[in-house]
Motif scaffolding. Structure first.
Motif, PDB file in Angstrom:
ATOM      1  N   GLU A 375       0.805  -1.219   0.000  1.00  0.00           N
ATOM      2  CA  GLU A 375       0.000   0.000   0.000  1.00  0.00           C
ATOM      3  C   GLU A 375       0.841   1.275   0.000  1.00  0.00           C
ATOM      4  O   GLU A 375       0.283   2.368  -0.017  1.00  0.00           O
ATOM      5  CB  GLU A 375      -0.925   0.014   1.225  1.00  0.00           C
ATOM      6  N   LYS A 376       2.145   1.171   0.074  1.00  0.00           N
ATOM      7  CA  LYS A 376       2.955   2.380   0.154  1.00  0.00           C
ATOM      8  C   LYS A 376       4.227   2.246  -0.670  1.00  0.00           C
ATOM      9  O   LYS A 376       4.585   1.156  -1.110  1.00  0.00           O
ATOM     10  CB  LYS A 376       3.320   2.699   1.613  1.00  0.00           C
ATOM     11  N   ASP A 377       4.877   3.382  -0.858  1.00  0.00           N
ATOM     12  CA  ASP A 377       6.078   3.438  -1.677  1.00  0.00           C
ATOM     13  C   ASP A 377       7.323   3.596  -0.813  1.00  0.00           C
ATOM     14  O   ASP A 377       7.259   3.728   0.410  1.00  0.00           O
ATOM     15  CB  ASP A 377       5.993   4.617  -2.663  1.00  0.00           C
ATOM     16  N   ALA A 378       8.468   3.580  -1.488  1.00  0.00           N
ATOM     17  CA  ALA A 378       9.764   3.809  -0.858  1.00  0.00           C
ATOM     18  C   ALA A 378      10.642   4.500  -1.890  1.00  0.00           C
ATOM     19  O   ALA A 378      10.219   4.736  -3.032  1.00  0.00           O
ATOM     20  CB  ALA A 378      10.380   2.494  -0.382  1.00  0.00           C
ATOM     21  N   LEU A 379      11.880   4.821  -1.505  1.00  0.00           N
ATOM     22  CA  LEU A 379      12.804   5.487  -2.420  1.00  0.00           C
ATOM     23  C   LEU A 379      13.998   4.587  -2.707  1.00  0.00           C
ATOM     24  O   LEU A 379      14.620   4.051  -1.778  1.00  0.00           O
ATOM     25  CB  LEU A 379      13.288   6.815  -1.830  1.00  0.00           C
TER      26      LEU A 379
END
Length: 576
Positions: A375-379
């Motif tokens: 459900e979420k992103d990262a770098l």
């Protein structure tokens, strides 16, 4: 190359460097670089310039100089300017390694531009690093098997890495694990379970429950027990064996061959779909006894998937609850969860409740990718200049830095910076630089301005065994006792304190300009511009990997608080 061609090429390269190039632009650039040596030279020069600007602390000095205590400016991305004349001979302006790189650039750039493995979406652009020596080593041994999913898994001994590259034992104390062999067979193990991965098509079971699905491409998969050799002939079957020997074999689809230990294959007994046998060679000799087949007694791929999704939903809710509680902490200065961003956005929103505009992060080079949660992103930090730039503008007697990071396997040993700050405010103030060391440990340098010296804390002996590849929750705390003139630093890995040291020092802690994923050198006030640029290039230690969350607080969290945050985000069972 005509002046018009040079200008259009500059536009393409600039779009790539800033991460806004479309797929059509990427294909156009790849074609031009493959056909034109002058275009390749221009590409190398522009990328080198972009990386140098991104790594040079002086590029952002205007924003930093304009900032005041408690305030500041939002930091812009470095801008590539269009040359007024056609590209000149790169040999007069470019380091020797770039000339060598030009000889192989055609093939490399096409592969990099077409495949772009670090891009989150197909329209997300990426660029090549201008220094091949800084590329990561990605080749490694082919995995015999891969642990692709776990539910409530508790391993005995050290937790195995997902990729199993050589024969090894696996012992699951409780929970479920899905193991995919290199030839395609899929195993679902239920703890307590102990087995040994022998090859990409063979496993030895000591005890436990194991359901095995073998597609036609993997026919011939072999399961060994102390009593039997079970050879698959394209099937879905299960084996259960107690630690003291008695066991069961169930065939749900297809066919298997069973050979007693020490027997020959021409002595094999065949079982087909719907058949089951028990074996207890200790008490009944080499006899297989017929019994009813029972598919419901063994969990398969579908069941482990359903349980994993249900547990994931509970854990994600728990993570959100803990994150909301953290965001209400008055000491919180920075909270980046990397949630809710579009692929084109180049600003990371700070979720701290009392945030200032300049504490939103400006992305330089790094690209969006998937985080620990779907459900979420990262770098993704991949190139030398990748970083997140911000300005904190805070002073404190204590701090906590925390991050979820993914450490890649087969990474070239070198220092890697997780966070770096420049001191501001009172003369002699200190700011932290948090790094992973060359030999697998952690270091914290409290940098001082303008003397350009630091107070160092470093631990390698314990951490070299802790920082295995994969997701890790890392934290460091520092607290200053002004009365006795001491500062105490602690390191945490996956919620556990692994280092504590106190040193004499009474300099105030102050956070000015900051980088996540890269270093910010602290220069002497008398340093020339050329000396600053040279030192910046020499002293840049980029992080390589993925950063999923980042937090900065102006108080030292207790171990129990750090452990709670790790547990909420680690995708482990909610109760012990």
């Amino acid at each position: 190359m005509t002046p018009a061609d040079a200008i259009s090429l500059d536009d393409l390269i600039a779009a790539v460097c800033h991460g806004v190039a479309t797929d059509e632009q990427m294909r156009d650039l790849a074609a031009r670089l493959a056909e034109d040596t002058e275009a390749r030279a221009a590409y190398l020069r522009q990328v080198d310039l972009h990386a140098t600007l991104a790594a040079d602390d002086t590029v952002f000095s205007l924003a930093g100089d304009a900032a005041t205590e408690g305030g500041g400016l939002a930091l812009p991305l470095p801008t590539l300017t269009r040359p007024a004349s056609p590209v000149k001979d790169v040999r007069t302006q470019t380091p020797v390694f770039l000339v060598a790189a030009a000889l192989v650039l055609g093939g490399l750039v096409i592969a990099a531009l077409v495949f772009r493995p670090w891009a989150k979406h197909s329209e997300t652009a990426a660029i090549l690093t201008s220094d091949p020596a800084l590329e990561e080593e990605t080749d490694g041994p082919t995995a015999l098997a891969t642990i692709t999913r776990t539910v409530d898994a508790r391993w005995r001994g050290s937790e195995p890495l997902p990729d199993i590259a050589e024969p090894r034992s696996l012992e699951l104390a409780s929970g479920l694990a899905q193991i995919e062999c290199g030839t395609g067979a899929v195993l679902v193990a239920e703890g307590p379970f102990k087995a040994e991965i022998l090859s990409d098509s063979a496993v030895r079971l000591d005890h436990g429950k194991l359901r095995i699905n073998v597609p036609p491409q993997a026919t011939g998969f072999t399961l060994y027990t102390p009593e039997l050799k079970i050879i698959d002939i394209g099937t879905d079957f299960a084996v259960q064996r107690e630690a003291d020997g008695p066991g069961e074999i169930h065939v749900f689809e297809g066919e298997i061959e069973i050979v007693p230990e020490g027997g020959k294959r021409n002595e094999a007994q065949r079982l087909t779909a719907g058949e089951a046998r028990t074996f207890d060679f200790l008490h009944s000799g080499h006899r297989l006894v017929t019994r009813p087949v029972n598919p419901s007694a063994f969990l398969g791929i579908r069941e482990i998937d359903e349980r994993a999704h249900a547990l994931h939903a509970l854990q994600f809710t728990e993570w959100q609850t803990r994150t909301d509680a953290l965001s209400a902490d008055p000491a919180l200065q920075i909270l980046f969860t990397f949630s809710g961003h579009e692929s084109w956005e180049r600003t990371v929103r700070n979720l701290a409740p009392l945030k200032r505009p300049q504490t939103d992060g400006a992305l330089v080079g790094c690209q969006w990718t998937r985080g620990r949660w779907a459900e979420k992103d990262a770098l993704d930090f991949h190139r030398p200049g990748d970083r997140v730039r911000l300005h904190v503008g805070a002073t404190a007697d204590a701090f906590t830095l925390m991050a979820w990071v993914y450490l890649p396997a087969n990474a070239t040993p070198r220092p890697r910076t997780l966070f770096s700050a420049v001191p501001f405010g009172a003369i002699g103030s200190r700011a932290p630089e948090w790094q992973l060391t060359r030999d697998g440990g952690i270091s914290l340098n409290l940098k001082q301005h303008p003397e350009d010296r630091s107070l160092g804390f470093r631990q390698n002996e314990v951490l070299a065994r802790q920082l295995a590849p994969g997701w890790r929750h890392l934290a460091v705390t520092g607290s200053r006792n002004q009365e006795v003139g001491q500062v105490t630093v602690r390191f945490y890995v996956d919620g556990r304190e692994v280092f504590e040291k106190t040193k004499k020092d009474n300099a105030p802690l102050a956070f000015g300009r900051c980088d996540i994923g890269n270093s910010i050198p602290v220069f002497r006030e008398t340093a020339t511009v050329d000396a600053k640029k040279k030192a910046a290039r020499r002293g840049t230690f980029p992080f390589v990997g993925i950063i999923d969350e980042f937090a900065l607080l102006t108080r030292a969290l207790a171990q129990a608080e750090i452990e709670d945050l790790w547990r909420a985000g680690a995708q482990i069972p909610l109760a012990e």
